[in-house]
Scaffold this active site. Structure first.
Site, PDB file in Angstrom:
ATOM      1  N   GLU A  98     -33.964   2.234  21.546  1.00 57.07           N
ATOM      2  CA  GLU A  98     -33.015   1.251  22.763  1.00 57.07           C
ATOM      3  C   GLU A  98     -33.494   1.650  24.122  1.00 57.07           C
ATOM      4  OE1 GLU A  98     -31.052  -1.127  21.601  1.00 57.07           O
ATOM      5  OE2 GLU A  98     -31.589  -0.743  19.433  1.00 57.07           O
ATOM      6  N   SER A 147      21.477   3.416 -20.925  1.00 59.22           N
ATOM      7  CA  SER A 147      22.226   4.646 -21.228  1.00 59.22           C
ATOM      8  C   SER A 147      21.681   5.746 -20.198  1.00 59.22           C
ATOM      9  CB  SER A 147      21.860   5.211 -22.532  1.00 59.22           C
ATOM     10  OG  SER A 147      22.406   4.373 -23.628  1.00 59.22           O
TER      11      SER A 147
END
Length: 825
Positions: A86, A471
């Site tokens: 780069e 229950s």
């Protein structure tokens, strides 16, 4: 001489014009230039990560995936690769490099392609932070000036670090850390030279030069980077050749999720958005540590899903998901199969597959991600035909009865020591499930399963599904009875009830399930065996309104509890998390704790932004500390006590009997509770309660073990659909048949969870609190006895409530009955 003078004058004019132009451009754009000083305090957009309490990654939220790294954490070769490709003169320019631009231009003219970047790294950083990507002259001018400013503000090392963390590298990956994870499933420090070169080549065209988009382009670009590194003498020819020889594989690696807890992750995500706002939650790099324990979560995942699929399979095979091709048509090619199945979802360890061929006792299938596999007869002979929830067809004799080539089906792997040993036919269940584990000492939710699969359905049944509890409500009613003065030895008449309801003009006839009755029965047995008519009579002894008010101590809301005697049979509706919260009161000796999911939140720098401060149980004498908090008008850090320690202990005794029963089988006094299947755990420090609603639409098991409360639920999202019943299937290991219920349908999940969760947890000895008496009573009457044979037993009582009569003095009138309501018989 005249020529030289003219040349000097011309050069001077050009310089003046150039400088004037530069200054002109500068003053023209000066007002639009950003303040680059903000880079000093820049916070890169980093996703939120959600962890278990022991640091296992559960989820990652945020559009931009980024793993910020310090420059010293990055390999030297990576930095060299980026600079070589780069900006080879990076350390020689001041943000803008005319020489580099000229050289790049000549390289393009010579080779016809751009092997070197025309913008410096600093210019690219300027563009990434402050400018758009539009290709206009003024944008380029601004880029140059911003780059020069950046070079004056930051060191070369700081610029590189920002750049390598900021740059977009494809597939939602920002920065080299995220790219290393996305393309190779590695940390940057573990990358090979070839992998480093591939990442370093991505800034040029991250969307089209990554290996997932194009292996060829990615390989060519990688080789260009390697050549630049060789040209700049960063690597040797041998290293260059070895790196070029590395294969490029097109595979995407998402964030490395270490723990499957998506319903917990969604709770954390929603909590963060509500607390910090959407933008901050998704971009600030917050690390959210939940209360989930990875060991317990894995146990809950395994137990809940295994149990749900066992329920689904015993009800029969509903057939293939779809037909891909008919038997008389050409079979799909491997390419077609692979492409099609890759787009089908995977539900946990349940994979889509296509049937290739079927023999009498086996089938060959193509499994997503695993290719051609074989299903043996013993892994599919369970597949009798599903007729409806209550009926199944006969056992199959051949695989051809339920499989055909061209069908898409579902399969699960059988594993041993982490390796796949076989594949089993399965199906996506119609029913669903939830599981919650909670620490009763502080309310921390340590495991949560909100359904079969989060991808399949995101609805969280653990926190959002309000279901009838059946229950499961009885322990709270029996606790109210103990608070009223009843004891574990109190006799309640276990006989049918037939009461006229004037408002409805009908008789109300609650029944036991199964419909058997034993007459006067001790309270301990009534709860352990979940006798419905006894629960109604216990409710009457306490009083309906008093019972409802008492139940609010456990966190239940009055509007969740019907104002009728049906509350004793479980007509109230609660979530699994609420049930876990309620049972925690019994497990922790009477304290009310609030469930919570978030332990702490840390910012990217490790500073704590939030830390949970739950009210915790205080088992020692805390009254002096509580007085001190009251004097200071400060909130107490301790959980409030809502029932006595003695009440909690006695209720746990009944819950213990739900699993272990009582009496002696050798002397015909033995009996089981409805939770007897949990005896497989071979522990005496556990207890719980089954829950089955009317018509078996909901099945529950709620229970405790040392340091854990666990709640399992199974049912259909369609509230009108019941869980049905099954005929025996000898081809299913540990087959369960008959009507579905809490003990058959939910309890196995609880047992499997506890078997995993309690590994290496020693059995705790029973701790009897103060003011508890233990006396010998007669099994039939609950009165005192001097006998030492099987007709007697020891029972616990709160001091002062133990019986005073001996069995010889017993008269029938001592049996509790109720005068409330008109009983016909």
């Amino acid at each position: 001489m005249k020529f030289i003078k003219r040349l000097l004058v011309f050069s001077l004019i050009c310089i003046i014009l150039g400088v004037t132009t530069i200054f002109g451009f500068y003053f023209y754009v000066k007002s639009d230039l950003p303040d680059v000083a903000t880079l000093r305090d820049v916070q890169l957009q980093t996703p939120m990560q959600v962890f278990s309490q022991d640091g296992k990654l559960i989820a990652q939220f945020g559009e931009k995936r980024r793993i910020p790294l310090k420059l010293e954490e990055m390999p030297k070769e990576l930095i060299e690769a980026v600079i070589a490709t780069e900006d080879s003169r990076y350390y020689e320019h001041y943000g803008f490099d005319p020489i580099g631009i000229t050289r790049a231009a000549f390289a393009v003219l010579a080779s016809g392609s751009a092997s070197q970047g025309a913008s410096t790294i600093t210019q690219q950083l300027a563009r990434n932070f402050f400018l758009s990507n539009e290709k206009k002259v003024m944008r380029k001018v601004k880029e140059i000036f911003i780059a020069i400013h950046i070079e004056q503000l930051l060191s070369k090392q700081e610029i590189l670090e920002l750049y390598l963390n900021k740059i977009y590298l494809g597939y939602r990956s920002y920065g080299v850390g995220a790219a290393a994870q996305a393309y190779f499933g590695k940390e940057v420090k573990d990358l090979t030279l070839g992998e480093i070169a591939l990442i370093a080549g991505l800034p040029k065209a991250p969307s089209t030069m990554n290996p997932i988009y194009s292996v060829e382009r990615a390989t060519n670009r990688r080789n260009v980077v390697l050549q630049r590194m060789l040209d700049e003498k960063y690597i040797t020819k041998a290293e260059y050749d070895a790196a070029r020889a590395e294969p490029v594989l097109p595979k995407y690696h998402g964030a490395e999720i270490e723990l499957n807890a998506p319903y917990v992750a969604e709770i954390a995500r929603a909590w963060m958005v509500e607390r910090y706002g959407e933008e901050a939650a998704y971009t600030s790099g917050m690390n959210v540590y939940t209360t989930v324990d990875s060991k317990l979560q894995r146990a809950a995942n395994q137990a809940a899903i295994n149990n749900l699929l066992a329920y689904d399979e015993r009800h029969g095979y509903r057939g293939a998901e779809k037909e891909l091709w008919q038997v008389n048509q050409p079979a799909w090619s491997s390419t077609q199969l692979s492409e099609y199945l890759s787009n089908e979802p995977t539900y946990g360890d349940m994979f889509p597959a296509a049937v290739l061929s079927v023999e009498e006792k086996s089938a060959q299938v193509w499994v997503k991600s695993y290719g051609v596999q074989t299903i043996a007869w013993e892994d599919m002979n369970w597949a009798r035909r599903f007729i409806n929830d209550d009926r199944q067809g006969p056992l199959p004799k051949s695989a051809n009865e339920f499989l055909a080539a061209g069908q898409q089906i579902w399969v699960r792997p059988r594993t041993q020591d982490g390796a796949i040993t076989a594949w089993k036919l399965t199906q996506v269940p119609n029913a669903n499930t939830a599981f919650v584990a909670m620490n009763p000492e502080n309310g921390a939710v340590t495991a949560l399963v909100g359904g079969f699969n989060f991808v399949h359905n995101k609805f969280n049944r653990a926190t959002q599904s309000v279901r009838q509890v059946g229950s499961s409500i009885k322990p709270f009613i029996y606790s109210a009875a103990l608070n009223k003065g009843l004891t574990l030895a109190t006799l309640i008449n276990d006989a049918p009830i037939n009461q006229w309801d004037e408002s409805q003009g009908t008789a109300w006839r609650p029944k036991n399930s199964p419909p058997t009755y034993t007459g006067p029965t001790r309270l301990r047995i009534g709860l352990a065996q979940s006798k419905n008519v006894m629960a109604v009579r216990v409710l009457r002894e306490v009083g309906l309104d008093e019972t409802r008010e008492y139940l609010t101590r456990f966190g239940f809301k009055l509007d969740q509890l019907p104002r009728s005697e049906t509350i004793a049979l479980g007509a109230g509706s609660l979530t699994p998390v609420q049930m876990a919260q309620g049972f925690s009161v019994f497990a922790n000796n009477g304290y009310f704790v609030e469930p919570f999911y978030i332990s702490r939140v840390e910012n990217p720098f490790g500073n704590i932004e939030f830390s949970a401060e739950p009210k915790v149980v205080c088992h020692r004498e805390c009254s002096s500390e509580l007085d001190e908090f009251a004097e200071q008008d400060a909130a107490s850090p301790y959980a409030p006590k809502v029932i006595s320690e003695q009440n909690a202990f006695l209720t746990r005794e009944m819950l213990y009997s739900n699993i272990w029963g009582g009496g002696e089988w050798s002397s015909d006094t033995g009996w089981n509770g409805t939770g007897w299947r949990a005896q497989a755990l071979k522990r005496r420090d556990i207890g719980g309660k089954t829950g089955t609603t009317n018509d078996s639409k909901d099945a529950w098991y709620n229970g405790y073990a040392p340091g854990i409360v666990g709640v399992a639920w199974v049912g259909f999202d369609d509230h009108s659909r019941n869980l049905g019943k099954t005929a025996p299937n000898r081809n299913i290991e540990d087959d369960v048949s008959g009507a579905e219920s809490g003990g058959k349908t939910a309890l196995p999940a609880w047992v499997e969870f506890m078997s995993l969760a309690l590994q290496d947890v020693p059995v705790q000895q029973k701790a009897v609190p103060n003011n508890i008496a233990r006396v010998r009573i007669d099994r039939d009457t609950g009165l005192l006895t001097n006998k030492l044979d099987s007709s007697s037993m020891f029972e616990y009582f709160e001091a002062g409530t133990e019986p005073t009569e001996y069995v010889s003095e017993h008269v029938n009138e001592s049996i509790y009955s109720t005068s409330s309501g008109e009983e016909l018989f």
